[in-house]
Design a protein around this motif. Sequence first.
Motif, short mmCIF file in Angstrom:
data_model
loop_
_atom_site.label_atom_id
_atom_site.label_comp_id
_atom_site.label_asym_id
_atom_site.label_seq_id
_atom_site.Cartn_x
_atom_site.Cartn_y
_atom_site.Cartn_z
N VAL A 1 80.47 -29.08 -17.23
CA VAL A 1 79.35 -27.53 -16.26
C VAL A 1 77.67 -28.20 -16.17
CG1 VAL A 1 78.50 -25.44 -15.87
CG2 VAL A 1 81.12 -25.72 -17.37
N VAL A 2 77.35 -28.57 -14.97
CA VAL A 2 76.35 -29.00 -15.31
C VAL A 2 74.99 -27.99 -14.76
CG1 VAL A 2 74.88 -31.24 -13.75
CG2 VAL A 2 76.99 -31.54 -14.47
N SER A 3 73.81 -27.83 -15.20
CA SER A 3 72.67 -26.74 -14.64
C SER A 3 71.80 -27.16 -13.80
CB SER A 3 71.84 -26.69 -16.50
OG SER A 3 70.95 -27.33 -16.55
N GLU A 4 71.57 -26.37 -13.23
CA GLU A 4 70.31 -26.59 -11.81
C GLU A 4 69.45 -28.38 -12.96
OE1 GLU A 4 67.91 -23.27 -11.06
OE2 GLU A 4 67.53 -23.98 -9.17
N SER A 5 69.46 -27.82 -13.44
CA SER A 5 68.31 -28.91 -14.91
C SER A 5 68.31 -29.68 -15.25
CB SER A 5 67.34 -28.36 -15.31
OG SER A 5 67.92 -27.48 -16.36
N LYS A 6 70.19 -29.97 -14.98
CA LYS A 6 70.67 -31.02 -15.23
C LYS A 6 71.62 -31.54 -16.34
CE LYS A 6 70.87 -32.28 -10.65
NZ LYS A 6 71.39 -32.32 -9.31
N LYS A 7 71.26 -30.22 -17.36
CA LYS A 7 72.21 -31.08 -19.06
C LYS A 7 73.39 -30.25 -18.18
CE LYS A 7 67.25 -28.68 -21.18
NZ LYS A 7 67.39 -29.66 -21.95
N LYS A 8 73.89 -30.80 -19.61
CA LYS A 8 75.52 -31.01 -19.32
C LYS A 8 76.17 -30.25 -20.40
CE LYS A 8 74.41 -35.10 -17.21
NZ LYS A 8 73.11 -35.45 -16.99
N SER A 9 77.46 -29.49 -20.00
CA SER A 9 78.11 -29.27 -21.25
C SER A 9 79.65 -29.48 -20.76
CB SER A 9 78.10 -27.12 -21.29
OG SER A 9 79.40 -26.92 -22.42
N ILE A 10 80.63 -30.66 -21.71
CA ILE A 10 81.59 -31.05 -21.08
C ILE A 10 82.50 -30.06 -21.93
CG2 ILE A 10 81.43 -32.17 -23.91
CD1 ILE A 10 82.98 -34.27 -22.07
N TRP A 11 83.62 -29.74 -21.44
CA TRP A 11 84.80 -29.40 -21.36
C TRP A 11 86.14 -29.90 -21.58
CZ3 TRP A 11 85.07 -24.28 -23.31
CH2 TRP A 11 84.26 -23.25 -23.05
N LYS A 12 87.31 -29.91 -22.27
CA LYS A 12 88.31 -30.08 -22.04
C LYS A 12 89.77 -29.37 -22.13
CE LYS A 12 91.46 -33.01 -25.64
NZ LYS A 12 91.52 -33.26 -27.06
N LEU A 13 90.04 -29.59 -21.13
CA LEU A 13 91.47 -28.94 -20.60
C LEU A 13 92.97 -29.55 -21.23
CD1 LEU A 13 88.84 -28.21 -19.27
CD2 LEU A 13 90.39 -28.01 -17.13
N GLU A 14 93.03 -28.98 -21.30
CA GLU A 14 94.98 -29.63 -22.28
C GLU A 14 96.00 -27.94 -20.98
OE1 GLU A 14 93.68 -30.64 -26.70
OE2 GLU A 14 95.18 -29.02 -26.55
N PHE A 15 96.97 -28.86 -20.96
CA PHE A 15 97.76 -28.50 -20.11
C PHE A 15 99.30 -28.70 -20.29
CE2 PHE A 15 95.40 -27.12 -16.39
CZ PHE A 15 94.63 -28.51 -16.54
N PRO B 1 80.30 -31.20 -6.33
CA PRO B 1 81.02 -30.53 -7.10
C PRO B 1 82.24 -29.83 -7.35
CG PRO B 1 78.72 -29.78 -6.36
CD PRO B 1 79.46 -30.99 -6.04
N LEU B 2 83.36 -29.40 -7.73
CA LEU B 2 84.79 -28.84 -7.47
C LEU B 2 84.79 -27.43 -6.41
CD1 LEU B 2 85.74 -29.68 -10.96
CD2 LEU B 2 86.55 -30.77 -8.73
N ARG B 3 85.47 -27.63 -5.74
CA ARG B 3 85.38 -25.81 -5.33
C ARG B 3 86.68 -24.89 -5.10
NH1 ARG B 3 80.25 -25.58 -5.09
NH2 ARG B 3 78.93 -27.00 -3.48
N GLU B 4 86.54 -24.22 -5.22
CA GLU B 4 87.63 -23.60 -5.19
C GLU B 4 89.06 -23.78 -3.93
OE1 GLU B 4 86.29 -19.37 -7.49
OE2 GLU B 4 86.32 -19.58 -5.45
N GLY B 5 89.80 -23.80 -4.82
CA GLY B 5 90.54 -24.26 -3.63
C GLY B 5 90.89 -25.61 -3.40
N THR C 1 76.88 -26.44 -11.53
CA THR C 1 77.90 -26.46 -11.55
C THR C 1 79.24 -27.49 -11.80
OG1 THR C 1 77.51 -28.99 -10.52
CG2 THR C 1 77.07 -26.86 -8.67
N MET C 2 80.34 -27.83 -11.72
CA MET C 2 81.50 -27.76 -12.37
C MET C 2 81.97 -29.51 -11.70
SD MET C 2 85.03 -27.17 -13.61
CE MET C 2 84.52 -26.09 -15.12
#
Length: 560
Positions: A130-144, A111-115, A80-81
Amino acid sequence: MKYLLGILAFCIFACTADYDTFGTSDYRVLNDLSFREQVSAPAVYSSEHRLEFDLQEIPDSLETWDSLTIDDIDVSHFATMHLVESRFSEFPQDSLELDSLADSVAYAEKPLREGEKIRLPAGHVIYMLVVSESKKKSIWKLEFRVPEKVSSSSDEESSSSESVSSSSEKNSGEISSSSFVGKSSASEKSSSSKISENSSSSEATPNSSSAEVLSSSSAEPLDESAPQILSLSIAGKKAEIDLERFAIHVDSLEFRTDLSKLKLSELTLSEGAMANVKVGESYDFGYGVAVTVTGKNGKTTTYQVKAGYQIPGSNFNIWKNSDVVPDTLWNNANTILTTTEKYTSGSMIGAKITTGKVVGKVASGSLYTADFNPKEVATLAMADASKWPDGNELLDFGKPFGARPEMMEVKFSYTGKGDSCEMYILLENRTGNKNINRKASDVNKLIASAWYRSTTADNSGRVNPDVVSISPADKNGMRTLLLKLHYGVPLSGSAIEKTAIFRTTLQSKESVAINNSLVQGTGEEPVTHVRIVFASSADGNHYKGVKDATLIIDSVRLIY
């Protein structure tokens, strides 16, 4: 031959098998992310966990872009995100430091959803996990990158050409993202801006404030001053223009046409506009082409242009006895018990698929692109559930196919009496052809899927994330179901999660058992086969269902 095979009518096969015991997944990959307000596909720097988006011109009703609407989220299956709620001054580039940061930040539980809308901070930077089912995490940076506000209509032309980012020109050959509103609307964009490795880098930008989820809203209409495609034809076939999802599609080419080299035969643009494609040239309209139209005022509009074909017999109007014609593509498991047959109601002709019972066994009605019992297992042997615990292993699923539809539309009705029906489409990439001839070295990959399972005809009682819409019943009691195919990993919550599609071991010990299993593909592989299934009892392959549960199918249409 099939009419001689059976006492048990192994339409028992609704093509699913529930499983309950799997370990939790660690996968937390971000495959794709898009927003309704972006201009084109984002620049992606996978090694740095960073995405750069160019936003559209600011509408007159707003002073600036203060919120964004999520168009598409594609993460690992079961992941999930979430929005990051912590604040920090530096975003690392080293992978170990990124992992450490991901583990230390606080994030929104929902969690975030489309829409959904999220607030865009003043610094134009958002962080997500981004959080895995086992709760491991990956972080992302969004620049606009936000264009300057056009001050007045008199200088709109010069201002827009100076202030709007040139990313549309740079990405004119890429497939752009469009709007996807979610299950409440059929408006959606298909995006193939998949995350890939990119060695480019840029400086990190400090986080100015945390993002916030806002309420959902529908897509904005096309700006009247924007350049447009007025008409288009591919290989002599006039295309349908869908402005809700900025999609142009031809759906009626000859079955199994080579879609990779189709001629653009006609193109009409709004006055003074130019496009990045030429009439008379050939393009790969199977995968889709991003056609960018540029107006005299410098504005651009990008359409996703695709072509494809229908499966012969998919209107179910022509029958030979109790078989849909052509029966080389459509099949059922009728034996002495006919559970799939021609159905008429007024001018409507379709397929009536009913769950029956014979010799104390449940027999689900079914209709599918498959071959029933191609190994010619004897009737008495088929009747032995200890030898055939999963009836699907008596079928060879899938037929040769090479197109990449975006959606599948089904006109249907269902009276379940407490049972659940099953309707789905899978696109596959195979190294072999028929599964009855499958070698140990052959690999069948899942390219795309859309799945509907419900006890009702109106999608109540169960979440089906692949559903775009279901219409009210018409005078014949028929509803129109619109399913969105998801390329790559299926959406979280899809009914495919409770099936044996990815099961690697056969349940039957018989040497003639057929292996129809798949492994997960990326979604970018060429499509070689299609598997479409309709069943009146979703667990019929395990001899479970309710007698007289009835699924009626009027027609199936693939939308590109």
